[in-house]
Every structure is written in structure tokens, then in C-alpha cells.
Scaffold this motif. Structure first.
Motif, PDB file in Angstrom:
ATOM      1  N   ASP A  78      13.876   6.966 -14.868  1.00  0.00           N
ATOM      2  CA  ASP A  78      14.995   7.848 -14.653  1.00  0.00           C
ATOM      3  C   ASP A  78      14.849   8.188 -13.163  1.00  0.00           C
ATOM      4  O   ASP A  78      15.933   8.625 -12.587  1.00  0.00           O
ATOM      5  CB  ASP A  78      14.976   8.753 -15.650  1.00  0.00           C
ATOM      6  CG  ASP A  78      14.074   9.696 -15.641  1.00  0.00           C
ATOM      7  OD1 ASP A  78      12.831   9.609 -16.082  1.00  0.00           O
ATOM      8  OD2 ASP A  78      14.193  10.969 -15.281  1.00  0.00           O
ATOM      9  N   LYS A 135      16.835  11.585 -21.212  1.00  0.00           N
ATOM     10  CA  LYS A 135      16.205  11.010 -20.312  1.00  0.00           C
ATOM     11  C   LYS A 135      14.935  10.315 -20.513  1.00  0.00           C
ATOM     12  O   LYS A 135      14.552   9.123 -20.016  1.00  0.00           O
ATOM     13  CB  LYS A 135      15.772  12.073 -19.048  1.00  0.00           C
ATOM     14  CG  LYS A 135      16.383  12.558 -18.184  1.00  0.00           C
ATOM     15  CD  LYS A 135      15.942  13.693 -17.101  1.00  0.00           C
ATOM     16  CE  LYS A 135      16.790  14.297 -16.272  1.00  0.00           C
ATOM     17  NZ  LYS A 135      16.351  15.349 -15.328  1.00  0.00           N
ATOM     18  N   ASP A 136      14.354  10.588 -21.716  1.00  0.00           N
ATOM     19  CA  ASP A 136      13.209   9.889 -22.373  1.00  0.00           C
ATOM     20  C   ASP A 136      13.544   8.567 -22.899  1.00  0.00           C
ATOM     21  O   ASP A 136      12.714   7.672 -23.086  1.00  0.00           O
ATOM     22  CB  ASP A 136      12.451  10.618 -23.376  1.00  0.00           C
ATOM     23  CG  ASP A 136      13.523  11.079 -24.555  1.00  0.00           C
ATOM     24  OD1 ASP A 136      14.546  10.804 -24.571  1.00  0.00           O
ATOM     25  OD2 ASP A 136      12.893  11.851 -25.426  1.00  0.00           O
ATOM     26  N   ARG A 148       6.019   0.740 -10.503  1.00  0.00           N
ATOM     27  CA  ARG A 148       6.145   1.638  -9.498  1.00  0.00           C
ATOM     28  C   ARG A 148       5.080   1.205  -8.108  1.00  0.00           C
ATOM     29  O   ARG A 148       4.161   1.962  -7.764  1.00  0.00           O
ATOM     30  CB  ARG A 148       5.653   3.044  -9.901  1.00  0.00           C
ATOM     31  CG  ARG A 148       6.527   3.718 -11.132  1.00  0.00           C
ATOM     32  CD  ARG A 148       6.275   4.981 -11.296  1.00  0.00           C
ATOM     33  NE  ARG A 148       6.908   5.480 -12.186  1.00  0.00           N
ATOM     34  CZ  ARG A 148       7.534   6.764 -12.068  1.00  0.00           C
ATOM     35  NH1 ARG A 148       7.048   7.459 -11.486  1.00  0.00           N
ATOM     36  NH2 ARG A 148       8.720   7.113 -12.920  1.00  0.00           N
ATOM     37  N   GLY A 183      10.507   7.156 -18.283  1.00  0.00           N
ATOM     38  CA  GLY A 183       9.904   7.397 -17.081  1.00  0.00           C
ATOM     39  C   GLY A 183      10.724   6.696 -15.897  1.00  0.00           C
ATOM     40  O   GLY A 183      10.372   7.010 -14.821  1.00  0.00           O
TER      41      GLY A 183
END
Length: 188
Positions: free
Chosen positions: A104, A97-98, A181, A102
Motif C-alpha cells: 500500500d 490496507k492489509d 522493494r 504491505g
């Protein structure tokens, strides 16, 4: 691979430096009163994530690396790994995932991503810049809060918290910038 001068390095370049593969984050050209000009370069190692600052003079040369890119489709998460499928050969690959830095949380079933590879080894995954998500929880509007720049916190269906305009309510589909985001607009 092509050699470039130290002062020709730009943000986004991928360089081979001290037997590692580095992505240039920032550059600053400096011309001191004494001595020659140099480029101050902030880089991140794409293999182990280390960061470094290096000074390159105009006489220095460095190898610029071209990465191979390939489309993959996200299938599912399995523990700390994510499973992707090559859209051409249907081969599956497990990645940590890394590697997504972030992002993901924004992966959706069947989403097509761009895998960057160096010597057949995946070193980064790029998601689309923007994705659609549904708001599952949004704070109530504070009475009298009419300024157009006022935003309120909301939680998306993937658990990510974003700031949205006061008129956005729970259940609304919105477009979100994956890497910042941030709220972009209402989904059509």
C-alpha cells in the motif's frame, strides 16, 4: 471450477480446500522409497491470511478456483481503509490496507490496480510490478567505495527504504519493484 489431481497443483493456483480459498505458494513433489508419490503444498488462505502445509497424493482431487478480476482506480486513504473506484461503473469500494500485503505504500493517486474477486467479494489487490518514485534522502557515497555491487540506503517520497547504486542522489526519480522493494533503474 475444475477438479485437478493432487500432483498437478502448481504455485499460483487458487484452490478451494476445507471450505476456504487458498493460494498455493510452494510445491514439492516427493517420491518416497515406500508408498506412493505425493505433493507437499504450502498454501495461504486468501480470506483470513492463515498458512498451512498439506500433502496431496495423486489419487486426491481438489477444486481449482478461477477468480474474477476487475480494474479499479485508487482514490485516497481513509484511516485504515483505502478507497477504490470501479473504472467502468464508477462505484466506490473501501478495502482494508492489509489486503495489499504491505504494498500500500506504493499506491499513487489515480493508479489503476487489479482487484481479484471470489463470489463478488474482493480477496486481493495487485499493483503494477514496478512504479516510479523520487528519492528524498540518500546517504553520501563513501570515498573509495567503487565496487559495482556496493549499494547505499535511500528513502523514497513514500517513506519506503531501498538500496540504490552509489551514483543515485537525492531528488532522482527511480523505478522500484513494488513487491521486492528493490531498485530497478533510473526513471526516464
Amino acid at each position: 471450477m475444475a477438479k485437478i489431481s493432487g500432483v498437478d497443483i502448481r504455485p499460483g493456483n487458487i484452490l478451494e480446500y476445507e471450505k476456504g480459498i487458498w493460494k498455493v505458494a510452494k510445491t514439492q513433489h516427493t517420491q518416497p522409497g515406500k508408498g506412493g508419490a505425493f505433493m507437499q503444498v504450502e498454501m495461504k488462505n486468501l480470506i483470513d491470511g492463515r498458512k498451512t502445509n498439506v500433502r496431496f497424493r495423486s489419487a486426491d482431487t481438489v477444486e481449482r478456483v478461477r477468480l474474477d478480476t476487475k480494474d479499479f482506480q485508487f482514490l485516497y486513504a481513509e484511516g485504515d481503509d483505502l478507497v477504490f473506484m470501479d473504472v467502468e461503473t464508477y462505484d466506490q469500494i473501501n478495502l482494508p490496507k492489509d489486503l495489499l500485503g504491505g504494498a500500500d505504500a506504493f499506491l499513487q493517486d489515480g493508479m489503476t490496480v487489479l482487484l481479484e474477486m471470489y463470489d463478488e467479494r474482493p480477496i486481493s489487490v495487485q499493483l503494477p510490478e514496478q512504479v516510479e518514485a523520487t528519492i528524498v534522502e540518500a546517504d553520501a557515497v563513501v570515498k573509495g567505495q567503487t565496487a559495482s555491487s556496493s549499494y547505499k540506503p535511500a528513502i523514497l517520497d513514500n517513506g519506503v527504504r531501498v538500496m540504490v547504486p552509489p551514483h543515485i542522489e537525492s531528488g532522482t526519480r527511480i523505478v522500484v519493484d513494488v513487491y521486492d522493494r528493490t531498485y530497478v533503474g533510473k526513471a526516464n
